[in-house]
Write a protein that holds these residues in place. Structure first.
Motif, PDB file in Angstrom:
ATOM      1  N   GLU A   1       0.851  -1.193   0.000  1.00 59.37           N
ATOM      2  CA  GLU A   1       0.000   0.000   0.000  1.00 59.37           C
ATOM      3  C   GLU A   1       0.892   1.250   0.000  1.00 59.37           C
ATOM      4  OE1 GLU A   1      -3.389   2.066   2.867  1.00 59.37           O
ATOM      5  OE2 GLU A   1      -2.995  -0.096   3.051  1.00 59.37           O
ATOM      6  N   ILE A   2       1.257   1.693  -1.188  1.00 54.14           N
ATOM      7  CA  ILE A   2       2.166   2.834  -1.323  1.00 54.14           C
ATOM      8  C   ILE A   2       1.504   4.082  -0.732  1.00 54.14           C
ATOM      9  CG2 ILE A   2       3.387   4.313  -2.961  1.00 54.14           C
ATOM     10  CD1 ILE A   2       3.491   1.885  -4.834  1.00 54.14           C
ATOM     11  N   GLY A   3       2.254   4.803   0.066  1.00 51.64           N
ATOM     12  CA  GLY A   3       1.758   6.053   0.634  1.00 51.64           C
ATOM     13  C   GLY A   3       0.979   5.893   1.920  1.00 51.64           C
ATOM     14  N   ALA A   4       0.839   4.668   2.433  1.00 55.69           N
ATOM     15  CA  ALA A   4       0.119   4.468   3.691  1.00 55.69           C
ATOM     16  C   ALA A   4       0.818   5.245   4.809  1.00 55.69           C
ATOM     17  CB  ALA A   4       0.055   2.987   4.031  1.00 55.69           C
ATOM     18  N   ASN A   5       0.025   5.879   5.675  1.00 54.20           N
ATOM     19  CA  ASN A   5       0.586   6.696   6.745  1.00 54.20           C
ATOM     20  C   ASN A   5      -0.177   6.445   8.045  1.00 54.20           C
ATOM     21  OD1 ASN A   5       2.154   8.642   8.051  1.00 54.20           O
ATOM     22  ND2 ASN A   5       0.714  10.297   7.531  1.00 54.20           N
ATOM     23  N   PRO A   6      -0.044   5.248   8.593  1.00 52.04           N
ATOM     24  CA  PRO A   6      -0.796   4.940   9.811  1.00 52.04           C
ATOM     25  C   PRO A   6      -0.282   5.752  10.997  1.00 52.04           C
ATOM     26  CG  PRO A   6       0.771   3.192   9.344  1.00 52.04           C
ATOM     27  CD  PRO A   6       0.818   4.126   8.165  1.00 52.04           C
ATOM     28  N   ALA A   7      -1.187   6.021  11.928  1.00 55.55           N
ATOM     29  CA  ALA A   7      -0.798   6.694  13.171  1.00 55.55           C
ATOM     30  C   ALA A   7      -0.170   5.723  14.145  1.00 55.55           C
ATOM     31  CB  ALA A   7      -2.021   7.362  13.802  1.00 55.55           C
ATOM     32  N   VAL A   8      -0.623   4.471  14.075  1.00 62.51           N
ATOM     33  CA  VAL A   8      -0.059   3.397  14.893  1.00 62.51           C
ATOM     34  C   VAL A   8       0.093   2.167  14.016  1.00 62.51           C
ATOM     35  CG1 VAL A   8      -0.404   1.867  16.872  1.00 62.51           C
ATOM     36  CG2 VAL A   8      -1.079   4.265  17.038  1.00 62.51           C
ATOM     37  N   LEU A   9       1.239   1.528  14.099  1.00 60.28           N
ATOM     38  CA  LEU A   9       1.453   0.259  13.397  1.00 60.28           C
ATOM     39  C   LEU A   9       2.450  -0.544  14.211  1.00 60.28           C
ATOM     40  CD1 LEU A   9       0.929  -1.554  10.928  1.00 60.28           C
ATOM     41  CD2 LEU A   9       2.931  -0.477   9.845  1.00 60.28           C
ATOM     42  N   THR A  10       2.023  -1.657  14.738  1.00 62.02           N
ATOM     43  CA  THR A  10       2.900  -2.483  15.556  1.00 62.02           C
ATOM     44  C   THR A  10       3.619  -3.514  14.696  1.00 62.02           C
ATOM     45  OG1 THR A  10       1.313  -4.247  16.021  1.00 62.02           O
ATOM     46  CG2 THR A  10       1.186  -2.269  17.402  1.00 62.02           C
ATOM     47  N   SER A  11       4.591  -4.115  15.279  1.00 63.70           N
ATOM     48  CA  SER A  11       5.214  -5.278  14.655  1.00 63.70           C
ATOM     49  C   SER A  11       4.300  -6.483  14.844  1.00 63.70           C
ATOM     50  CB  SER A  11       6.569  -5.547  15.312  1.00 63.70           C
ATOM     51  OG  SER A  11       6.380  -5.844  16.698  1.00 63.70           O
ATOM     52  N   ARG A  12       4.672  -7.579  14.233  1.00 59.73           N
ATOM     53  CA  ARG A  12       3.942  -8.830  14.466  1.00 59.73           C
ATOM     54  C   ARG A  12       4.394  -9.389  15.819  1.00 59.73           C
ATOM     55  NH1 ARG A  12       3.538 -12.107   8.734  1.00 59.73           N
ATOM     56  NH2 ARG A  12       3.466 -10.315   7.335  1.00 59.73           N
ATOM     57  N   ARG A  13       3.564  -9.200  16.830  1.00 60.47           N
ATOM     58  CA  ARG A  13       3.969  -9.528  18.196  1.00 60.47           C
ATOM     59  C   ARG A  13       3.534 -10.935  18.579  1.00 60.47           C
ATOM     60  NH1 ARG A  13       2.054  -4.312  21.833  1.00 60.47           N
ATOM     61  NH2 ARG A  13       3.072  -2.669  20.604  1.00 60.47           N
ATOM     62  N   PRO A  14       4.438 -11.746  19.132  1.00 59.90           N
ATOM     63  CA  PRO A  14       4.007 -12.994  19.760  1.00 59.90           C
ATOM     64  C   PRO A  14       3.298 -12.669  21.082  1.00 59.90           C
ATOM     65  CG  PRO A  14       6.351 -12.674  20.066  1.00 59.90           C
ATOM     66  CD  PRO A  14       5.891 -11.556  19.179  1.00 59.90           C
ATOM     67  N   THR A  15       2.309 -13.431  21.409  1.00 61.22           N
ATOM     68  CA  THR A  15       1.519 -13.153  22.615  1.00 61.22           C
ATOM     69  C   THR A  15       1.193 -14.450  23.345  1.00 61.22           C
ATOM     70  OG1 THR A  15      -0.630 -13.419  21.525  1.00 61.22           O
ATOM     71  CG2 THR A  15       0.400 -11.233  21.410  1.00 61.22           C
ATOM     72  N   ALA A  16       0.662 -14.278  24.545  1.00 63.43           N
ATOM     73  CA  ALA A  16       0.051 -15.414  25.234  1.00 63.43           C
ATOM     74  C   ALA A  16      -1.185 -15.848  24.457  1.00 63.43           C
ATOM     75  CB  ALA A  16      -0.321 -15.013  26.661  1.00 63.43           C
ATOM     76  N   ALA A  17      -1.639 -17.055  24.710  1.00 62.43           N
ATOM     77  CA  ALA A  17      -2.796 -17.585  23.983  1.00 62.43           C
ATOM     78  C   ALA A  17      -4.034 -16.742  24.246  1.00 62.43           C
ATOM     79  CB  ALA A  17      -3.054 -19.030  24.388  1.00 62.43           C
ATOM     80  N   PHE A  18      -4.804 -16.487  23.197  1.00 62.93           N
ATOM     81  CA  PHE A  18      -6.068 -15.761  23.322  1.00 62.93           C
ATOM     82  C   PHE A  18      -7.019 -16.248  22.232  1.00 62.93           C
ATOM     83  CE2 PHE A  18      -3.655 -13.306  20.249  1.00 62.93           C
ATOM     84  CZ  PHE A  18      -4.592 -12.870  19.332  1.00 62.93           C
ATOM     85  N   ARG A  19      -8.313 -15.857  22.351  1.00 60.82           N
ATOM     86  CA  ARG A  19      -9.321 -16.258  21.366  1.00 60.82           C
ATOM     87  C   ARG A  19     -10.178 -15.091  20.897  1.00 60.82           C
ATOM     88  NH1 ARG A  19     -11.414 -22.284  21.861  1.00 60.82           N
ATOM     89  NH2 ARG A  19      -9.535 -23.299  22.680  1.00 60.82           N
ATOM     90  N   LEU A  20     -10.073 -13.944  21.521  1.00 55.31           N
ATOM     91  CA  LEU A  20     -10.866 -12.781  21.137  1.00 55.31           C
ATOM     92  C   LEU A  20     -10.009 -11.548  21.371  1.00 55.31           C
ATOM     93  CD1 LEU A  20     -14.556 -11.977  21.838  1.00 55.31           C
ATOM     94  CD2 LEU A  20     -12.834 -10.414  22.750  1.00 55.31           C
ATOM     95  N   LEU A  21     -10.155 -10.547  20.493  1.00 50.67           N
ATOM     96  CA  LEU A  21      -9.415  -9.305  20.677  1.00 50.67           C
ATOM     97  C   LEU A  21     -10.300  -8.102  20.392  1.00 50.67           C
ATOM     98  CD1 LEU A  21      -8.560  -7.755  17.791  1.00 50.67           C
ATOM     99  CD2 LEU A  21      -7.028  -9.697  17.618  1.00 50.67           C
ATOM    100  N   GLY A  22      -9.840  -6.966  20.905  1.00 56.64           N
ATOM    101  CA  GLY A  22     -10.438  -5.674  20.623  1.00 56.64           C
ATOM    102  C   GLY A  22      -9.423  -4.605  20.980  1.00 56.64           C
ATOM    103  N   VAL A  23      -9.685  -3.387  20.553  1.00 50.89           N
ATOM    104  CA  VAL A  23      -8.817  -2.257  20.876  1.00 50.89           C
ATOM    105  C   VAL A  23      -9.638  -1.250  21.666  1.00 50.89           C
ATOM    106  CG1 VAL A  23      -7.500  -0.320  19.907  1.00 50.89           C
ATOM    107  CG2 VAL A  23      -7.336  -2.603  18.872  1.00 50.89           C
ATOM    108  N   SER A  24      -9.069  -0.718  22.747  1.00 45.71           N
ATOM    109  CA  SER A  24      -9.813   0.201  23.605  1.00 45.71           C
ATOM    110  C   SER A  24      -8.984   1.439  23.912  1.00 45.71           C
ATOM    111  CB  SER A  24     -10.221  -0.499  24.905  1.00 45.71           C
ATOM    112  OG  SER A  24      -9.085  -0.688  25.750  1.00 45.71           O
ATOM    113  N   TRP A  25      -9.661   2.491  24.445  1.00 43.60           N
ATOM    114  CA  TRP A  25      -9.029   3.746  24.814  1.00 43.60           C
ATOM    115  C   TRP A  25      -9.974   4.529  25.716  1.00 43.60           C
ATOM    116  CZ3 TRP A  25     -10.836   2.308  20.087  1.00 43.60           C
ATOM    117  CH2 TRP A  25     -11.947   3.012  19.580  1.00 43.60           C
TER     118      TRP A  25
END
Length: 784
Positions: free
Chosen positions: A65-89
């Protein structure tokens, strides 16, 4: 939610009572481990802060995606096991406009990016909810997305306008596991007074709710005015055993992440059609939820587990919605086809500002109230079907429209279902809505003439609404060697506009012809049309005193203007209920009854053998001249016709009763009752106030009942006949409802007028013992 009578016999012997026979089934004893007991399961929520842009991830993104300018972009993070996600603030004013996307790792592979819709911050009308649901102490966030077992996450946030929240974080929910997740079974429970039986619902305890997660209680509304349909998004191909964990994960996200007092939905429906309790407070109470911003009070929110923006909706889900909403709205006497006015409580994603009065369908979608895609492009267009399913499950009284008979099912040729006999112990679902003059939706019941053809041995058929449990009743019984046995069936329509045909004890071909249908309020009929005027039975034709019908002969029978003041009027009649009896036929053949003045249809009404006396009920439109026509296929046959009632025509002012179809239940079986068999006698039965029928004297009092009556005659004598009539008539009318001879099991559908106190009489004209089995199929009422 997107903001935008079985009996267990231990040991060995189970007895299955069929209409007409006792069959013993030997069940070998088996040893099995005790099923795991449901227990509270504590979910875990892992939180990862979101800030900045990972440069390696950005380089990878720019390759796609040329020109993409995200405000936040994480790396591909390994995590503990989970089955559902969401983002909050933390909520802020003004509310920022942004898009949030995430992808996850499962079994070593990364998913595609998925956009997460934003959850509504304000969950209900101002001041209507507990503080934990109403802004204070809550967090804003995205919808929760069920991912299935995962161990890695990457998140992207793009800011469109406003300021980026300072405390963005991704919430990863592990709902925990329980051995009981794959073993619990929902059990039917009693409900408040209602015409609709509460469906089986999996309770909070059964899906493992940890009640310590609840933080306060939003309270109760005054009533239920409307239902909102949702979907939860996330995986749609989950297994049955995953469902309890999915609900626990949503519960944890709503409480531990967003800070709500409880799970937002009042109920959930999984892809198998099973129903689950959501928010705590009582299944039959008007519990205030957190499902539709601005409209949570006096409504019920029901969510489909799965993403129906991308996935089609299984038929079982539609049936589940219909059963749940039919029951819940029925508790509060709501019309599923109706409209209702609600006052908005506002909210960030609400379409309507606080205080605005808004008119909704009684069953609406989330997107009708909020800026959201919910309940998805596949589910939202099917809301009319859910309304129809709900109305059908409510058993709402409806007028009847008789139709020109036409064939819907013939297993010999593959009409209606794949060709082939129905194997013993199996069933076939038959689509009736949208065929043979039956509307595609808004149909409560259908009238079918069902014929069993060439059974492999003696057996029976049961016809019942698709999606409901098979009742312990039968509609027609047939002996081994008989080529064809027919019986009229009046049955409620089930899930998807279908009925189910079950073959008991024998492989058998089945033919079904449609004769009429009733509206549940969704399918329109003309004003005044289709209301029943039941009458005490009387005879309009007996060819034994005139001339028998010859081979290939069609004979007109006058029914309009007969029976005097208590009979069928000369005008304003759309159809009649008749009992058609053949006697002394010279060959095996069939009769067809159809409207006067119309062409002969390719259907049959009554099949018979040479020399026998046989009866079958028919509901048939009346021709313009007040006649019906009877066709005799072959040989010569004497025919007797008795009238049991008539239906009003379009524009009629006569009034009458509408039909309510019930799941069949057994009213009487003299093989098991203390009274024993009938011998040249009459017995009276009280039906008003029993078996789901309203009591006599009330606004919904029954005027007539629809029964399936089976004579079980074991003697080798000449047999006899049954006549059913209102209990306030002192003498038996000159009419019959079913005829039988020695060693026969003979069924017939009966529509019988009731006495004012809700009773009918069954009289047996047989010199020796005859048993009667009576199954209740529905009733007619002048109530609404």
């Amino acid at each position: 939610m997107r903001a935008n009578r079985s009996v267990l016999l231990s040991g060995a012997l189970a007895m299955s009572l069929l209409a007409g026979s006792l069959v013993a089934v030997i069940v070998p004893p088996t040893a099995s481990a005790a099923a795991a007991r449901p227990h509270p399961v504590r979910p875990e929520v892992h939180r990862l802060p979101l800030a900045g842009v990972d440069q390696a991830a950005l380089a990878e993104l720019h390759r796609q995606e040329i020109g993409a300018n995200p405000a936040v972009l994480t790396s591909r993070r390994p995590t503990a096991a989970f089955r559902l996600l969401g983002v909050s603030w933390t909520p802020a004013a003004p509310v920022p406009r942004m898009t949030v996307e995430a992808r996850t790792r499962a079994a070593g592979s990364w998913s595609q990016w998925r956009e997460l819709e934003l959850e509504d911050v304000v969950a209900g009308p101002q001041g209507a909810l507990a503080p934990s649901d109403d802004g204070a102490g809550t967090r804003a966030g995205t919808e929760p997305v069920y991912t299935g077992p995962s161990s890695g996450v990457q998140v992207r946030v793009d800011l469109i306008s406003g300021e980026l929240p300072a405390d963005l974080r991704v919430e990863l929910v592990d709902p925990g596991t329980s051995d009981a997740d794959s073993t619990v079974v929902a059990q039917p429970m009693s409900a408040a007074a209602s015409a609709v039986t509460q469906p089986a619902i999996m309770t909070r305890a059964q899906w493992g709710a940890d009640e310590s997660l609840r933080n306060g209680f939003a309270g109760y509304g005054e009533t239920i005015k409307a239902g909102f349909v949702h979907h939860t998004t996330g995986a749609s191909d989950y297994t049955s055993a995953e469902v309890p964990a999915m609900i626990r994960a949503i519960y944890a996200y709503h409480t531990l992440t967003l800070g709500w007092s409880d799970i937002g939905y009042n109920f959930l429906v999984d892809r198998f059609g099973r129903l689950h309790e959501g928010r705590w407070g009582g299944l039959d109470r008007p519990v205030i939820g957190a499902h539709t911003g601005g409209f949570n009070t006096n409504t019920v929110g029901v969510a489909a587990l799965g993403d129906h923006e991308t996935s089609p909706v299984p038929g079982a889900v539609m049936t589940g919605f219909g059963q749940l909403l039919g029951w819940k709205l029925g508790l509060y006497s709501r019309d599923p086809y109706g409209r209702v006015t609600l006052t908005s409580g506002g909210g960030d994603n609400s379409r309507y500002p606080a205080g605005q009065a808004v008119e909704f369908n009684v069953i609406s979608g989330h997107r009708d109230a909020s800026f959201t895609l919910c309940p998805g492009q596949h589910l939202y267009p099917r809301l009319p079907e859910i309304r129809s399913e709900a109305a059908a499950s409510m058993g709402r009284p409806g007028p009847l429209r008789a139709v020109q008979p036409s064939r819907l099912l013939d297993t010999r040729t593959g009409l209606g279902v794949p060709a082939g006999a129905i194997p013993a112990g199996s069933s076939r679902s038959l689509q009736v809505a949208g065929r043979g003059g039956v509307p595609a939706s808004g149909v409560g019941t259908v009238v079918l003439n069902v014929t069993a053809v060439k059974p492999s041995s003696g057996g029976y058929l049961t016809v019942y609404p698709t999606g409901r449990a098979r009742p312990t009743t039968s509609n027609l019984n047939y002996p081994a060697g008989r080529p064809a046995v027919a019986n009229l069936v009046h049955v409620a329509v089930g899930g998807g506009g279908a009925v189910t045909v079950y073959a008991g004890n024998a492989d058998v071909h089945v033919v079904a012809d449609v004769y009429g249908w009733t509206s549940d309020g969704g399918a329109g009929v003309s004003p005044g049309e289709g209301l029943l005027q039941p009458v005490a039975p009387y005879r309009v034709l007996d060819t034994r005193s005139t001339v028998a019908l010859g081979p290939g002969e069609s004979r007109a029978v006058q029914v309009g203007g007969t029976g005097g003041a208590a009979g069928v009027p000369a005008s304003g009649v759309s159809a009649v209920i008749v009992n058609l009896t053949v006697t002394r036929p010279t060959v095996s053949s069939y009769l067809t009854v159809y409207p006067g003045g119309q062409s002969l249809p390719s259907t049959s009404s009554l099949n018979f053998l040479a020399g026998e006396t046989r009866a079958n009920r028919a509901i048939v439109p009346v021709g313009p001249d007040g006649t019906i026509t009877i066709y005799n296929r072959a040989g010569t046959s004497h025919v007797v016709v008795d009238v049991n009632g008539w239906y009003t025509g379009p524009g009629s002012l006569a009034g009458g009763a509408s039909f309510v179809g019930l799941t069949p239940s057994r009213l009487e079986d003299t093989r098991q009752s203390a009274a024993g068999p009938l011998v040249n006698e009459a017995r009276t039965y009280q039906v008003a106030g029993a078996g789901g029928i309203p009591a006599a004297g009330g606004p919904d009092a029954p005027a007539a009942v629809v029964l399936n009556v089976t004579a079980v005659h074991a003697s080798a004598t000449t047999g006899g006949y049954f006549t059913l009539y209102p209990a306030d008539i002192p003498t038996r009318p000159l009419a019959s409802d079913l005829n039988f001879k020695g060693n026969q099991i003979v069924p017939n559908l009966v529509v019988v007028k009731l006495s004012p106190d809700g009773r009918f009489t069954l009289a047996s004209a047989a010199p020796d013992a005859t048993h009667a089995v009576i199954d209740l199929l529905g009733y007619y009422t002048q109530g609404s």
